[in-house]
Design a protein around this motif. Structure first.
Motif, mmCIF file in Angstrom:
data_model
loop_
_atom_site.group_PDB
_atom_site.id
_atom_site.type_symbol
_atom_site.label_atom_id
_atom_site.label_comp_id
_atom_site.label_asym_id
_atom_site.label_seq_id
_atom_site.Cartn_x
_atom_site.Cartn_y
_atom_site.Cartn_z
ATOM 1 N N VAL A 94 3.556 88.466 114.833
ATOM 2 C CA VAL A 94 4.189 87.861 116.017
ATOM 3 C C VAL A 94 5.646 87.523 115.738
ATOM 4 C CG1 VAL A 94 4.168 85.836 117.538
ATOM 5 C CG2 VAL A 94 2.023 86.969 116.949
ATOM 6 N N SER A 95 5.904 86.960 114.576
ATOM 7 C CA SER A 95 7.287 86.584 114.229
ATOM 8 C C SER A 95 8.204 87.793 114.177
ATOM 9 C CB SER A 95 7.313 85.855 112.881
ATOM 10 O OG SER A 95 6.572 84.657 112.942
ATOM 11 N N MET A 96 7.745 88.868 113.558
ATOM 12 C CA MET A 96 8.587 90.065 113.463
ATOM 13 C C MET A 96 8.799 90.708 114.832
ATOM 14 S SD MET A 96 9.469 90.073 110.375
ATOM 15 C CE MET A 96 9.364 88.275 110.511
ATOM 16 N N LEU A 97 7.762 90.720 115.647
ATOM 17 C CA LEU A 97 7.898 91.276 116.994
ATOM 18 C C LEU A 97 8.867 90.453 117.832
ATOM 19 C CD1 LEU A 97 6.960 93.319 119.131
ATOM 20 C CD2 LEU A 97 5.075 91.753 119.687
ATOM 21 N N ALA A 98 8.714 89.125 117.779
ATOM 22 C CA ALA A 98 9.616 88.255 118.548
ATOM 23 C C ALA A 98 11.053 88.376 118.055
ATOM 24 C CB ALA A 98 9.135 86.808 118.446
ATOM 25 N N ARG A 99 11.221 88.445 116.740
ATOM 26 C CA ARG A 99 12.562 88.596 116.169
ATOM 27 C C ARG A 99 13.218 89.881 116.654
ATOM 28 N NH1 ARG A 99 16.924 89.813 114.438
ATOM 29 N NH2 ARG A 99 17.972 89.027 112.555
ATOM 30 N N THR A 100 12.461 90.973 116.711
ATOM 31 C CA THR A 100 12.991 92.260 117.172
ATOM 32 C C THR A 100 13.361 92.213 118.645
ATOM 33 O OG1 THR A 100 11.633 93.401 115.526
ATOM 34 C CG2 THR A 100 12.483 94.726 117.356
ATOM 35 N N ILE A 101 12.490 91.603 119.452
ATOM 36 C CA ILE A 101 12.752 91.534 120.895
ATOM 37 C C ILE A 101 13.963 90.657 121.197
ATOM 38 C CG2 ILE A 101 11.818 90.701 123.090
ATOM 39 C CD1 ILE A 101 9.038 91.515 122.080
ATOM 40 N N LEU A 102 14.074 89.525 120.519
ATOM 41 C CA LEU A 102 15.141 88.565 120.826
ATOM 42 C C LEU A 102 16.487 88.965 120.232
ATOM 43 C CD1 LEU A 102 13.168 85.213 120.322
ATOM 44 C CD2 LEU A 102 13.899 86.214 122.496
ATOM 45 N N TYR A 103 16.476 89.435 118.983
ATOM 46 C CA TYR A 103 17.750 89.643 118.300
ATOM 47 C C TYR A 103 17.884 91.013 117.638
ATOM 48 C CZ TYR A 103 17.757 84.588 118.847
ATOM 49 O OH TYR A 103 17.697 83.333 119.369
ATOM 50 N N THR A 109 14.869 90.514 107.195
ATOM 51 C CA THR A 109 13.949 89.488 107.700
ATOM 52 C C THR A 109 12.498 89.849 107.378
ATOM 53 O OG1 THR A 109 15.474 89.000 109.509
ATOM 54 C CG2 THR A 109 13.220 88.216 109.755
ATOM 55 N N VAL A 110 12.171 91.133 107.507
ATOM 56 C CA VAL A 110 10.815 91.581 107.192
ATOM 57 C C VAL A 110 10.501 91.323 105.725
ATOM 58 C CG1 VAL A 110 9.250 93.552 107.124
ATOM 59 C CG2 VAL A 110 10.887 93.326 109.008
ATOM 60 N N VAL A 111 11.449 91.626 104.850
ATOM 61 C CA VAL A 111 11.245 91.425 103.420
ATOM 62 C C VAL A 111 11.057 89.939 103.101
ATOM 63 C CG1 VAL A 111 12.295 91.638 101.136
ATOM 64 C CG2 VAL A 111 12.510 93.516 102.788
ATOM 65 N N VAL A 112 11.925 89.084 103.668
ATOM 66 C CA VAL A 112 11.869 87.645 103.406
ATOM 67 C C VAL A 112 10.524 87.053 103.829
ATOM 68 C CG1 VAL A 112 12.813 85.402 104.109
ATOM 69 C CG2 VAL A 112 14.359 87.263 103.465
ATOM 70 N N TYR A 113 10.062 87.404 105.038
ATOM 71 C CA TYR A 113 8.815 86.815 105.531
ATOM 72 C C TYR A 113 7.593 87.467 104.899
ATOM 73 C CZ TYR A 113 10.972 83.553 108.682
ATOM 74 O OH TYR A 113 11.679 82.482 109.167
ATOM 75 N N ALA A 114 7.740 88.687 104.404
ATOM 76 C CA ALA A 114 6.645 89.300 103.658
ATOM 77 C C ALA A 114 6.415 88.547 102.351
ATOM 78 C CB ALA A 114 6.945 90.772 103.391
ATOM 79 N N ILE A 115 7.505 88.165 101.689
ATOM 80 C CA ILE A 115 7.384 87.373 100.458
ATOM 81 C C ILE A 115 6.724 86.030 100.757
ATOM 82 C CG2 ILE A 115 8.698 86.180 98.669
ATOM 83 C CD1 ILE A 115 10.770 88.426 98.864
ATOM 84 N N MET A 116 7.141 85.368 101.839
ATOM 85 C CA MET A 116 6.547 84.084 102.216
ATOM 86 C C MET A 116 5.061 84.244 102.524
ATOM 87 S SD MET A 116 9.352 82.240 104.653
ATOM 88 C CE MET A 116 10.971 81.755 104.059
ATOM 89 N N PHE A 117 4.726 85.332 103.215
ATOM 90 C CA PHE A 117 3.330 85.570 103.585
ATOM 91 C C PHE A 117 2.461 85.748 102.347
ATOM 92 C CE2 PHE A 117 0.169 89.010 104.278
ATOM 93 C CZ PHE A 117 -0.764 88.269 104.962
#
Length: 430
Positions: A94-103, A109-117
């Motif tokens: 959801v975060s990656m989809l929303a990020r793509t749609i909004l900005y 960003t995908v790499v950063v949140y993949a590490i967090m996940f």
């Protein structure tokens, strides 16, 4: 400087996170299905945290040409830690989809949140078993370490520029916001557990009070019966004396039987069979049943009964008002007047029982209907407790107005049923 960084946008992001945390707790607390099935609770957590992430992105704290700063990682990490990898995967998508749609799409960003996940999913099983203080400590340091780690990764991969707003909004503030959000979640969860335990304790208290009441009240008549049987067996006595002893023993057995009956009426579940009840007809029958008792106590009974229909079990309805009327009669040991009335009032039927007996104090009124409490010297309180339970089962309410040595007025309000009595029958009086 602190006032510059803690602005309205920061407070807005914090607001989105806390509102969704409260929403999750509220819905979870009021849904038995969600509490029973972990899959439903995880789905609810994913929805709430995803909403918070999207809102944080939609209304960011700070935007510059190279990076958008917000607190989206807080609900992302919260959901993954409390819900596990499945919730984390949903939040990541959801975060990656929303990020793509909004900005627009950003590989970094995908790499950063993949590490967090990956990190939060690995920590989640241990995190969920930790005590509250350890959980707060973990959220603080995990968020900080992940922020530092992903910053170094961003610098290595994309030569990412680290600015002061980035350090404040992505590295320094989030750990404390994360710890605060976790503290709120833990507090709400502990409040839910405490409420459940309190309800269990209240039920156990009622059971113990009932057990004490039954044990005490039944022991007395059984002791009397045992004593008279022993007297009858020990020596010969006149026939008249034997009959008197037998009569007293029989009365005590009946008393014990009445106590057990009241207890079983209270303990058994609500009756499944319900039907329309004409309150005027049934209350008139109650008056006829208690008329002999009223004569014995020199009590005059009057009534003003208007026809009205309620839905319930006829036998329990009669039992309820028989108990309440009996209480009023016993509250007038030197005689008096008892008036029973019933009338329609809007969408309800109002039944009033008025006596001019000894009345009750404010404390006695407050404890009306409690187990093991009675204003009578030899009472158990079970009869009143049964009546109150029946009223509640029918969806009704009750109020009491009483003054010592002046009398008591008990008003019972029951929801009216849709079925109405014939138009020709508008009132009944006794």
């Amino acid at each position: 400087m602190a006032g510059f960084y803690i602005n309205q946008h920061v407070l807005n992001n914090l607001f989105y996170i806390l509102v969704t945390v409260f929403a999750f707790s509220f819905i979870y607390d009021h849904s038995a299905a969600i509490q029973r099935k972990p899959l439903y609770s995880r789905a609810l957590l994913a929805v709430c945290m995803a909403l918070a992430s999207v809102l944080c992105m939609k209304f960011p704290i700070y935007v510059d040409p190279t990076c958008i700063h917000d607190f989206r990682q807080i609900p992302f990490l919260l959901g993954t830690l409390y819900g596990g990898s499945a919730v984390g995967a949903v939040l990541f998508a959801v975060s990656m989809l929303a990020r793509t749609i909004l900005y627009g799409f950003q590989p970094l960003t995908v790499v950063v949140y993949a590490i967090m996940f990956v990190a939060a999913s690995a920590v989640s099983p241990l995190f969920q078993r930790l005590p509250r203080p350890a959980k707060l400590f973990t959220t603080l340091w995990l968020t900080f370490l992940l922020a530092v780690l992903t910053t170094f990764v961003a610098i290595i991969i994309a030569d990412f520029p680290v600015t002061k707003p980035y350090i404040v909004y992505f590295i320094l503030m989030p750990p404390f916001v994360m710890m605060f959000a976790a503290y709120v979640m833990e507090t709400l969860h502990e409040a839910q557990l405490a409420r459940v335990e309190l309800m269990k304790m209240e039920k156990m208290e009622i059971v113990s009070q009932l057990a004490a009441s039954i044990s005490h009240e039944i022991r007395n008549p059984l002791t009397v019966v045992k004593g008279f049987i022993q007297l009858l067996q020990t020596r010969p006595m006149p026939r008249e004396t034997e009959e008197r002893y037998i009569r007293i023993a029989s009365e005590e057995v009946e008393r014990a039987e009445a106590i057990i009956h009241d207890y079983l009426t209270f303990a058994k579940p609500a009756p499944k069979k319900t039907e329309p009840i004409d309150v005027a007809v049934e209350l008139q029958r109650v008056i006829q049943m208690i008329q002999p008792l009223a004569h014995m106590h020199s009590i005059e009974i009057s009534s003003s009964l208007k026809h009205g229909v309620v839905i319930g079990n006829v036998q329990y309805f009669q039992q309820c008002f028989l108990n309440l009327a009996k209480n009023s009669i016993e509250a007038m040991p030197d005689g008096g007047r008892l008036h029973i009335s019933a009338h329609r009032q809007g969408g309800a039927v109002v039944i009033t029982i008025v006596d001019n007996g000894i009345g009750m104090t404010k404390e006695q009124v407050r404890r009306f209907g409690e187990p093991y409490f009675s204003t009578k010297e030899k009472g158990t309180g079970l009869g009143t407790m049964v009546a109150v339970k029946i009223i509640e089962q029918m969806g009704g309410t009750w109020t009491i107005e009483s003054a010592v040595q002046k009398g008591t007025t008990l008003t019972v309000t029951l929801p009216a049923g849709r079925v109405q009595p014939p138009a020709s029958e508008q009132s009944a009086a006794g």
